[in-house]
Design a protein around this motif. Structure first.
Motif, PDB file in Angstrom:
ATOM      1  N   LEU A 108       1.923  -0.927  -1.397  1.00 40.47           N
ATOM      2  CA  LEU A 108       1.075  -1.164  -0.223  1.00 40.47           C
ATOM      3  C   LEU A 108       0.683   0.170   0.415  1.00 40.47           C
ATOM      4  O   LEU A 108      -0.489   0.376   0.752  1.00 40.47           O
ATOM      5  CB  LEU A 108       1.812  -2.039   0.803  1.00 40.47           C
ATOM      6  CG  LEU A 108       1.040  -2.270   2.102  1.00 40.47           C
ATOM      7  CD1 LEU A 108      -0.155  -3.181   1.849  1.00 40.47           C
ATOM      8  CD2 LEU A 108       1.919  -2.866   3.177  1.00 40.47           C
ATOM      9  N   LEU A 109       1.654   1.077   0.547  1.00 41.86           N
ATOM     10  CA  LEU A 109       1.355   2.391   1.135  1.00 41.86           C
ATOM     11  C   LEU A 109       0.363   3.160   0.259  1.00 41.86           C
ATOM     12  O   LEU A 109      -0.563   3.783   0.769  1.00 41.86           O
ATOM     13  CB  LEU A 109       2.644   3.199   1.320  1.00 41.86           C
ATOM     14  CG  LEU A 109       3.604   2.662   2.396  1.00 41.86           C
ATOM     15  CD1 LEU A 109       4.858   3.497   2.460  1.00 41.86           C
ATOM     16  CD2 LEU A 109       2.932   2.637   3.758  1.00 41.86           C
ATOM     17  N   LEU A 110       0.568   3.082  -1.064  1.00 42.37           N
ATOM     18  CA  LEU A 110      -0.359   3.766  -1.980  1.00 42.37           C
ATOM     19  C   LEU A 110      -1.760   3.170  -1.879  1.00 42.37           C
ATOM     20  O   LEU A 110      -2.761   3.879  -1.958  1.00 42.37           O
ATOM     21  CB  LEU A 110       0.149   3.663  -3.428  1.00 42.37           C
ATOM     22  CG  LEU A 110       1.419   4.446  -3.753  1.00 42.37           C
ATOM     23  CD1 LEU A 110       1.851   4.200  -5.190  1.00 42.37           C
ATOM     24  CD2 LEU A 110       1.206   5.939  -3.538  1.00 42.37           C
ATOM     25  N   TYR A 111      -1.832   1.854  -1.672  1.00 41.12           N
ATOM     26  CA  TYR A 111      -3.141   1.196  -1.560  1.00 41.12           C
ATOM     27  C   TYR A 111      -3.806   1.546  -0.229  1.00 41.12           C
ATOM     28  O   TYR A 111      -4.973   1.935  -0.188  1.00 41.12           O
ATOM     29  CB  TYR A 111      -2.985  -0.326  -1.692  1.00 41.12           C
ATOM     30  CG  TYR A 111      -4.264  -1.053  -1.392  1.00 41.12           C
ATOM     31  CD1 TYR A 111      -5.272  -1.133  -2.347  1.00 41.12           C
ATOM     32  CD2 TYR A 111      -4.505  -1.604  -0.140  1.00 41.12           C
ATOM     33  CE1 TYR A 111      -6.475  -1.757  -2.069  1.00 41.12           C
ATOM     34  CE2 TYR A 111      -5.699  -2.225   0.146  1.00 41.12           C
ATOM     35  CZ  TYR A 111      -6.683  -2.308  -0.814  1.00 41.12           C
ATOM     36  OH  TYR A 111      -7.875  -2.901  -0.534  1.00 41.12           O
ATOM     37  N   LYS A 112      -3.054   1.423   0.845  1.00 42.66           N
ATOM     38  CA  LYS A 112      -3.638   1.639   2.179  1.00 42.66           C
ATOM     39  C   LYS A 112      -4.128   3.072   2.367  1.00 42.66           C
ATOM     40  O   LYS A 112      -5.116   3.306   3.057  1.00 42.66           O
ATOM     41  CB  LYS A 112      -2.603   1.313   3.265  1.00 42.66           C
ATOM     42  CG  LYS A 112      -2.263  -0.175   3.371  1.00 42.66           C
ATOM     43  CD  LYS A 112      -3.300  -0.958   4.120  1.00 42.66           C
ATOM     44  CE  LYS A 112      -2.893  -2.418   4.258  1.00 42.66           C
ATOM     45  NZ  LYS A 112      -3.915  -3.251   4.866  1.00 42.66           N
ATOM     46  N   THR A 113      -3.408   4.021   1.761  1.00 39.90           N
ATOM     47  CA  THR A 113      -3.812   5.421   1.902  1.00 39.90           C
ATOM     48  C   THR A 113      -4.918   5.816   0.913  1.00 39.90           C
ATOM     49  O   THR A 113      -5.456   6.910   0.997  1.00 39.90           O
ATOM     50  CB  THR A 113      -2.606   6.359   1.694  1.00 39.90           C
ATOM     51  OG1 THR A 113      -1.964   5.997   0.466  1.00 39.90           O
ATOM     52  CG2 THR A 113      -1.613   6.262   2.828  1.00 39.90           C
ATOM     53  N   GLY A 114      -5.238   4.915   0.007  1.00 43.18           N
ATOM     54  CA  GLY A 114      -6.326   5.189  -0.937  1.00 43.18           C
ATOM     55  C   GLY A 114      -5.908   5.982  -2.161  1.00 43.18           C
ATOM     56  O   GLY A 114      -6.754   6.500  -2.884  1.00 43.18           O
ATOM     57  N   VAL A 115      -4.617   6.101  -2.394  1.00 40.90           N
ATOM     58  CA  VAL A 115      -4.153   6.809  -3.607  1.00 40.90           C
ATOM     59  C   VAL A 115      -4.490   5.951  -4.837  1.00 40.90           C
ATOM     60  O   VAL A 115      -4.987   6.460  -5.843  1.00 40.90           O
ATOM     61  CB  VAL A 115      -2.634   7.094  -3.525  1.00 40.90           C
ATOM     62  CG1 VAL A 115      -2.134   7.718  -4.822  1.00 40.90           C
ATOM     63  CG2 VAL A 115      -2.328   8.006  -2.348  1.00 40.90           C
ATOM     64  N   ILE A 116      -4.231   4.665  -4.735  1.00 44.33           N
ATOM     65  CA  ILE A 116      -4.642   3.736  -5.809  1.00 44.33           C
ATOM     66  C   ILE A 116      -5.899   3.029  -5.326  1.00 44.33           C
ATOM     67  O   ILE A 116      -5.871   2.357  -4.288  1.00 44.33           O
ATOM     68  CB  ILE A 116      -3.541   2.695  -6.104  1.00 44.33           C
ATOM     69  CG1 ILE A 116      -2.277   3.372  -6.626  1.00 44.33           C
ATOM     70  CG2 ILE A 116      -4.027   1.668  -7.120  1.00 44.33           C
ATOM     71  CD1 ILE A 116      -1.148   2.416  -6.944  1.00 44.33           C
ATOM     72  N   ARG A 117      -6.983   3.208  -6.060  1.00 41.03           N
ATOM     73  CA  ARG A 117      -8.253   2.579  -5.668  1.00 41.03           C
ATOM     74  C   ARG A 117      -8.733   1.648  -6.771  1.00 41.03           C
ATOM     75  O   ARG A 117      -9.329   2.106  -7.752  1.00 41.03           O
ATOM     76  CB  ARG A 117      -9.294   3.662  -5.369  1.00 41.03           C
ATOM     77  CG  ARG A 117      -9.051   4.333  -4.033  1.00 41.03           C
ATOM     78  CD  ARG A 117     -10.033   5.415  -3.744  1.00 41.03           C
ATOM     79  NE  ARG A 117      -9.776   6.598  -4.554  1.00 41.03           N
ATOM     80  CZ  ARG A 117     -10.508   7.689  -4.501  1.00 41.03           C
ATOM     81  NH1 ARG A 117     -11.544   7.757  -3.711  1.00 41.03           N
ATOM     82  NH2 ARG A 117     -10.206   8.727  -5.259  1.00 41.03           N
TER      83      ARG A 117
END
Lengths: 260, 79
Positions: free
Chosen positions: A145-154
């Motif tokens: 979730l953190l990776l998604y919200k910060t845009g690391v995983i797009r």
């Protein structure tokens, strides 16, 4: 006019049905819309339902509970297909998100009975494994979730395609394993093997299940952004709970293999 | 309960809190402001969209049919 007009036009259909402004499904002015808070609350409700029914089947073992769990899983599968359709074969059964407010609680409760039974069996073989699996499931979910919200995983369409192919591949492997087990009485060694191959396969499945969470977060995020109808909160929550349950079962299997 | 189980249980509690807390926040602009996002609307609302669009096109086309030029006007045009 933009010099990229031709590029902008490229890929747009000439079909008036597709070109129409109604292409974007948004809630009407007087209709309630999806919010992130709403989706979070629905996810919490569904998880609470799953844990409640899991606690029942954990504590009341017996042939009757086996039957109830079987019925629960069947009801959960029907609910999932009724809501998501056969997603990749969407020309056969189309997704119908408006059913989610009714089918999501059935799915959560039904799967809870099965999870309680499975978890209890694993716990009796490997004490402490359930707490570890639950904790790791939520740790993986929170990290992604953190990776998604910060845009690391797009996630984009290629990501979706890869995930769909991988998920479908795993699904067909499990289906083939069921038929193989019915015919021969033994399972594919790659699924049950406690060696490197078996652990590698489990790691791969855990990775795919975890990356499916990114798609669920994206569904919820976009539904809130585009002011989708309120039932999309249930739909997003159901998708998230489905993936969390899958991830939990795979982590449970992986930990059991590692402990064997 | 072993130490590793206890530590993992604590990690699990923190993870649940993080998950439910951050899920309420909007994603960063790096995530939302891009052209290659997955078109979930197209995937999930295919049937409804088709029905709605068909109905609206029907509605749009029906008044046009009554505004068709009459036969006399056609004759004038030919002249």
């Amino acid at each position: 006019m933009s010099k990229h007009a031709a590029l902008d036009r490229f890929g747009k259909s000439g079909n008036p049905l597709i070109r129409s402004d109604l292409f974007q499904k948004v809630a009407l002015d007087n209709e309630e819309v999806t919010t992130l808070d709403g989706a979070v609350n629905k996810t919490a409700i569904l998880l609470a339902l799953t844990v409640s029914t899991a606690a029942i089947s954990w504590n009341f073992q017996g042939p009757m509970m086996g039957l109830i769990s079987g019925i629960g899983v069947a009801a959960a599968m029907i609910s999932a297909i009724a809501t998501f359709g056969l997603w990749i074969f969407s020309w056969i059964i189309k997704p119908t998100p408006h059913r989610a407010p009714y089918t999501a609680p059935i799915y959560a409760a039904g799967m809870g009975f099965a999870i309680g039974l499975i978890s209890q069996q694993f716990e009796s073989l490997f004490p402490g494994i359930v707490i570890q699996a639950v904790s790791l499931t939520f740790f993986v979910a929170a990290s992604l979730l953190l990776l998604y919200k910060t845009g690391v995983i797009r996630p984009d369409q290629n990501f979706l395609l890869i995930m769909a192919c991988a998920t479908l591949g795993i699904f067909f492997t499990y289906i083939a394993n069921i038929f193989y087990a019915m015919a021969t009485g033994s399972s594919f060694s790659i699924i049950t093997d406690t060696g490197l191959m078996g652990i590698g396969f489990s790691l791969f499945v855990v990775a795919i299940a975890a990356l499916n969470l990114v798609l669920d977060f994206d569904i919820i995020e976009q539904a809130a952004e585009t002011r989708a109808p309120k039932y999309m909160e249930w739909f997003g929550a159901m998708a998230l709970v489905m993936t969390l349950i899958w991830l939990y079962l795979e982590i449970l299997r992986l930990l059991a293999k590692l402990r064997s | 309960m072993s130490t590793i189980t206890l530590l993992l249980a604590l990690l699990g509690i923190v993870s649940v809190a993080v998950l439910f807390y951050f899920l309420r926040f909007k994603a960063s602009s790096r995530q939302t402001d891009r052209d290659n996002r997955i078109p979930w609307n197209k995937i999930f609302f295919q049937r409804e969209r088709y029905k709605e669009t068909k109905a609206s096109l029907k509605k749009e086309n029906s008044p046009k049919a009554s505004e068709q030029p009459s036969g006399e006007e056609d004759a004038d045009f030919k002249d």
